[in-house]
Design a protein around this motif. Structure first.
Motif, PDB file in Angstrom:
ATOM      1  N   LEU A 241       0.822  -1.201   0.000  1.00  0.00           N
ATOM      2  CA  LEU A 241       0.000   0.000   0.000  1.00  0.00           C
ATOM      3  C   LEU A 241       0.864   1.262   0.000  1.00  0.00           C
ATOM      4  O   LEU A 241       0.488   2.265  -0.625  1.00  0.00           O
ATOM      5  CB  LEU A 241      -0.942   0.000   1.205  1.00  0.00           C
ATOM      6  CG  LEU A 241      -1.964   1.137   1.263  1.00  0.00           C
ATOM      7  CD1 LEU A 241      -2.757   1.234  -0.033  1.00  0.00           C
ATOM      8  CD2 LEU A 241      -2.901   0.960   2.453  1.00  0.00           C
TER       9      LEU A 241
ATOM     10  N   LEU B  41      -6.757  -0.908  -3.170  1.00  0.00           N
ATOM     11  CA  LEU B  41      -6.137  -1.904  -2.301  1.00  0.00           C
ATOM     12  C   LEU B  41      -7.016  -3.140  -2.186  1.00  0.00           C
ATOM     13  O   LEU B  41      -6.543  -4.278  -2.367  1.00  0.00           O
ATOM     14  CB  LEU B  41      -5.901  -1.308  -0.909  1.00  0.00           C
ATOM     15  CG  LEU B  41      -5.576  -2.321   0.203  1.00  0.00           C
ATOM     16  CD1 LEU B  41      -4.209  -2.955  -0.029  1.00  0.00           C
ATOM     17  CD2 LEU B  41      -5.657  -1.670   1.575  1.00  0.00           C
TER      18      LEU B  41
ATOM     19  N   LEU C 249       1.574   1.755  -3.474  1.00  0.00           N
ATOM     20  CA  LEU C 249       0.370   2.210  -4.173  1.00  0.00           C
ATOM     21  C   LEU C 249       0.183   3.715  -3.978  1.00  0.00           C
ATOM     22  O   LEU C 249      -0.178   4.431  -4.925  1.00  0.00           O
ATOM     23  CB  LEU C 249      -0.842   1.437  -3.644  1.00  0.00           C
ATOM     24  CG  LEU C 249      -2.191   1.609  -4.359  1.00  0.00           C
ATOM     25  CD1 LEU C 249      -3.072   0.386  -4.119  1.00  0.00           C
ATOM     26  CD2 LEU C 249      -2.934   2.864  -3.918  1.00  0.00           C
ATOM     27  N   TYR C 250       0.398   4.192  -2.747  1.00  0.00           N
ATOM     28  CA  TYR C 250       0.264   5.631  -2.488  1.00  0.00           C
ATOM     29  C   TYR C 250       1.194   6.450  -3.391  1.00  0.00           C
ATOM     30  O   TYR C 250       0.910   7.609  -3.687  1.00  0.00           O
ATOM     31  CB  TYR C 250       0.592   5.941  -1.032  1.00  0.00           C
ATOM     32  CG  TYR C 250      -0.446   5.491  -0.034  1.00  0.00           C
ATOM     33  CD1 TYR C 250      -1.774   5.307  -0.397  1.00  0.00           C
ATOM     34  CD2 TYR C 250      -0.102   5.261   1.298  1.00  0.00           C
ATOM     35  CE1 TYR C 250      -2.720   4.893   0.526  1.00  0.00           C
ATOM     36  CE2 TYR C 250      -1.047   4.860   2.230  1.00  0.00           C
ATOM     37  CZ  TYR C 250      -2.351   4.668   1.845  1.00  0.00           C
ATOM     38  OH  TYR C 250      -3.286   4.272   2.770  1.00  0.00           O
TER      39      TYR C 250
ATOM     40  N   TYR D 101       0.447   0.222   6.863  1.00  0.00           N
ATOM     41  CA  TYR D 101      -0.447   0.991   5.998  1.00  0.00           C
ATOM     42  C   TYR D 101      -1.737   0.224   5.729  1.00  0.00           C
ATOM     43  O   TYR D 101      -2.841   0.773   5.807  1.00  0.00           O
ATOM     44  CB  TYR D 101       0.250   1.319   4.676  1.00  0.00           C
ATOM     45  CG  TYR D 101       1.472   2.174   4.835  1.00  0.00           C
ATOM     46  CD1 TYR D 101       1.378   3.562   4.869  1.00  0.00           C
ATOM     47  CD2 TYR D 101       2.737   1.599   4.959  1.00  0.00           C
ATOM     48  CE1 TYR D 101       2.508   4.355   5.012  1.00  0.00           C
ATOM     49  CE2 TYR D 101       3.871   2.378   5.103  1.00  0.00           C
ATOM     50  CZ  TYR D 101       3.755   3.752   5.138  1.00  0.00           C
ATOM     51  OH  TYR D 101       4.873   4.529   5.289  1.00  0.00           O
ATOM     52  N   GLU D 102      -1.608  -1.063   5.385  1.00  0.00           N
ATOM     53  CA  GLU D 102      -2.782  -1.883   5.131  1.00  0.00           C
ATOM     54  C   GLU D 102      -3.630  -2.039   6.395  1.00  0.00           C
ATOM     55  O   GLU D 102      -4.863  -2.010   6.337  1.00  0.00           O
ATOM     56  CB  GLU D 102      -2.362  -3.261   4.615  1.00  0.00           C
ATOM     57  CG  GLU D 102      -1.878  -3.252   3.175  1.00  0.00           C
ATOM     58  CD  GLU D 102      -0.372  -3.095   3.044  1.00  0.00           C
ATOM     59  OE1 GLU D 102       0.232  -2.429   3.924  1.00  0.00           O
ATOM     60  OE2 GLU D 102       0.202  -3.616   2.064  1.00  0.00           O
TER      61      GLU D 102
ATOM     62  N   ALA E 181      -7.706   5.071  -2.913  1.00  0.00           N
ATOM     63  CA  ALA E 181      -6.634   4.127  -2.584  1.00  0.00           C
ATOM     64  C   ALA E 181      -7.185   2.878  -1.901  1.00  0.00           C
ATOM     65  O   ALA E 181      -6.724   1.755  -2.159  1.00  0.00           O
ATOM     66  CB  ALA E 181      -5.606   4.815  -1.687  1.00  0.00           C
ATOM     67  N   ARG E 182      -8.178   3.063  -1.048  1.00  0.00           N
ATOM     68  CA  ARG E 182      -8.764   1.917  -0.335  1.00  0.00           C
ATOM     69  C   ARG E 182      -9.442   0.959  -1.314  1.00  0.00           C
ATOM     70  O   ARG E 182      -9.295  -0.267  -1.203  1.00  0.00           O
ATOM     71  CB  ARG E 182      -9.769   2.413   0.705  1.00  0.00           C
ATOM     72  CG  ARG E 182     -10.449   1.279   1.465  1.00  0.00           C
ATOM     73  CD  ARG E 182     -11.338   1.805   2.591  1.00  0.00           C
ATOM     74  NE  ARG E 182     -12.443   2.624   2.117  1.00  0.00           N
ATOM     75  CZ  ARG E 182     -12.544   3.933   2.291  1.00  0.00           C
ATOM     76  NH1 ARG E 182     -11.591   4.600   2.931  1.00  0.00           N
ATOM     77  NH2 ARG E 182     -13.599   4.599   1.840  1.00  0.00           N
TER      78      ARG E 182
ATOM     79  N   ALA F 175      -5.625   1.111   6.842  1.00  0.00           N
ATOM     80  CA  ALA F 175      -6.704   1.197   5.853  1.00  0.00           C
ATOM     81  C   ALA F 175      -7.798   0.172   6.125  1.00  0.00           C
ATOM     82  O   ALA F 175      -8.970   0.395   5.769  1.00  0.00           O
ATOM     83  CB  ALA F 175      -6.142   1.007   4.454  1.00  0.00           C
TER      84      ALA F 175
END
Length: 590
Positions: free
Chosen positions: A18, A512, A21-22, A356-357, A508-509, A360
């Protein structure tokens, strides 16, 4: 942690899917080897879950607990004595030696019976005395906490204050007593799980050290002079869960009961130890109950759709009902997949940074769980809105959906209100990678992502298409963040646009969750089970549609003057016709 990291959650030695990903990078290589629970650990978890479920079936009538607003007599003591309040602590300390994922499984199993009981288990295992043992060094403090764990005692974590949990500073203070190592603790805490029953509580307080203020954690015995436990908080749901306020009036706390941690180099609201525990602990506190209710709703929806006949056809024959059932199954699959991704790699020491995950997952699980429960309530119509007791009285299946809906609403608030969590993610995590501008800025401005390596990936043609779409959307997300930062050279100007931050975190969520679901579907197929393919297809279609909607709102033309409307209302200068305290002329002549 190195002070050169972009934010407090980053770890230069441990990659994060993640975090990448950000930054607009789709690291399928980190995710495609989706973790599967070790067979031996899975069997241990099966035994743990079965044992706990048997105990709760014997000892708990969840409807009676809800009505009486109290746990069954002696149940908390029995749970403590059996080591359920210290699931991950070693047997020598009174625990069960469970893995992270088996702890999650146990809390989820409890939540299928009673949310308040599950929250008691989650509080102790996520933020209680046993949770702090791994981060507390040998010495008096560790002996204090280990004693609580060995006795099967209860503990609490006190952070929120009447002034609000979102403030960076804690108004509760700890002042060193001159000539000693002891501190005087003063302040108030609210919404403290287990506050009315805990023997030890961890308290965040502001300490002045070296002409600077820092938040530290103090561990306080609740029988200490100056500690007052207030009345229980009464909520719309989670009846019987011990939760209340604590007050500290010149409470003397030995310096040895302060947890001293290295400075992270970042301004964060919590101490580093608490932040780590809360981040992973939210899986137990939030995701486990959400998954439990999702599973129950899926089963109740199936049963209702099969037994309800409309114009001679089972409800399950109707196209819209079929879509709703499929969405519920796909979203349940997504919550479980995300929980596995957030916990199993830690159990298997894969060297990944999952913070991070795990952060989220709080909103992902609670929002999906709420959507499932809300959908189920509508599907069951009046029967979904009806209490279990009323159904029982008229001979209908006494499904306790109404009770679980009340309980479930708490999950969107507990651990941080949903929109504020997204605001923080956008502020503290996502935008940290764009100020200063990232080294790969030129890469983000290209037309598309790097070629996607799908070697070892086992997905249907439709899901391979979803995978490529997600990769492209991750690249577009990074480019969007870069363009936003370039159009706002002064970072504070962009940080002030809180709706933008909330929308970014939402996009982003969704990306993910779609990625995790695809990875798990691939892993299941590789092991000979193709059941995840259809669920991944259903979920990805909806998740990508939601992400597209969020993106449209992000790029929408300037909208109404929300601030003017809000200011007029809060100042009392406008919209008086909506004020419940204003008597309108037409009412006065009635």
């Amino acid at each position: 942690m190195s002070q050169t990291t972009r934010n407090a959650a980053s770890d230069p030695d441990r990659p994060s899917f993640l975090e990448e990903l950000y930054q607009g990078r789709f690291r399928w290589d980190l995710l495609r080897d989706f973790p599967v629970q070790d067979p031996g650990d899975a069997r241990a978890g099966d035994r743990l879950v079965e044992e706990l479920a048997d105990l709760l079936r014997e000892r708990v009538d969840p409807d009676e607990l809800d009505a009486r607003r109290a746990m069954p007599e002696g149940l908390p003591e029995e749970l403590g004595a059996r080591g359920y309040f210290a699931l991950q602590a070693g047997p020598g300390t009174g625990g069960r030696g469970a893995s992270h994922y088996n702890t999650f499984r146990a809390v989820e199993a409890a939540a299928r019976v009673s949310t308040p009981v599950a929250l008691s288990l989650a509080i102790e295992n996520a933020l209680g005395a046993s949770a702090f043992l791994p981060v507390v060094p040998e010495g008096p403090l560790r002996e204090l906490l280990a004693g609580v764990v060995r006795r099967g005692g209860r503990s609490a974590s006190a952070d929120s204050e009447p002034e609000g949990a979102a403030n960076q500073r804690r108004t509760t203070t700890a002042t060193r007593i001159e000539g000693t190592d002891d501190y005087l603790l003063n302040g108030r805490k609210v919404f403290v799980g287990h506050a009315p029953v805990a023997e030890v509580v961890s308290v965040t307080a502001t300490v002045r050290e070296d002409d600077a203020e820092r938040v530290r954690i103090f561990f306080v015995r609740t029988d200490s002079p100056g500690v007052t436990s207030g009345a229980w908080h009464e909520y719309m749901g989670i009846k019987g869960f011990p939760n209340g306020r604590l007050e500290f009036d010149d409470v003397r706390v030995p310096g040895s009961q302060m947890l001293v941690e290295a400075d992270s180099g970042h301004v964060i609201r919590q101490t580093p130890a608490t932040a780590r525990l809360v981040t992973r602990g939210r899986l137990h506190l939030i995701a486990a109950p959400a998954l439990a209710v999702a599973r129950l709703c899926a089963g109740w929806s199936r049963d209702f759709a099969e037994r309800r006949i409309v114009d001679g056809r089972p409800l399950s024959d109707y196209e819209e009902v079929q879509r709703q059932l499929a969405d519920t199954l796909a979203e349940t699959f997504a919550i479980e997949s995300l929980a596995q991704w957030c916990l199993l790699p830690d159990d298997q020491d894969r060297g990944l940074n999952l913070r991070y995950e795990q952060t989220a997952a709080k909103n992902a699980a609670s929002l999906l769980g709420w959507a499932i429960a809300d959908r189920t309530t509508s599907l069951l119509a009046a029967e979904g809105y009806e209490t279990a007791a009323s159904k029982r009285d008229r001979g209908a299946p006494p499904i306790p959906l109404e009770r679980f809906v009340r309980d479930l609403r708490n999950l969107r608030i507990s651990g941080g209100v949903d929109f504020q969590i997204d605001n923080w993610i956008g502020r503290l995590s996502i935008l940290s990678y764009y100020y200063p501008e990232p080294d790969h800025a030129a890469e983000l401005l290209t037309d598309g992502p790097a070629p996607l390596d799908t070697d070892g990936t086992v997905l249907s043609p439709r899901n391979l298409g979803h995978l490529r779409t997600v990769a492209a959307e991750v690249h577009r997300f990074g480019r969007t963040c870069l363009e936003l930062s370039r159009s706002h050279p002064v970072k504070d100007e962009l940080l002030a646009k809180e709706r933008t931050l909330v929308l970014l975190a939402g996009i982003a969520r969704e990306l993910l969750c779609a990625s995790v679901v695809l990875a798990r579907a691939s892993a299941l197929s590789a092991a000979g089970d193709d059941g995840g393919q259809a669920l991944a297809d259903v979920f990805c279609v909806s998740a990508l549609q939601r992400a597209d909607d969020l993106r449209r709102r992000l790029h929408a033309a300037p909208g109404p003057d929300f601030a003017a409307v809000s200011d007029a209302w809060t100042s009392g200068a406008g919209f008086t016709f909506l004020d419940p305290h204003t008597v309108r002329a037409e009412e006065s002549h009635a």
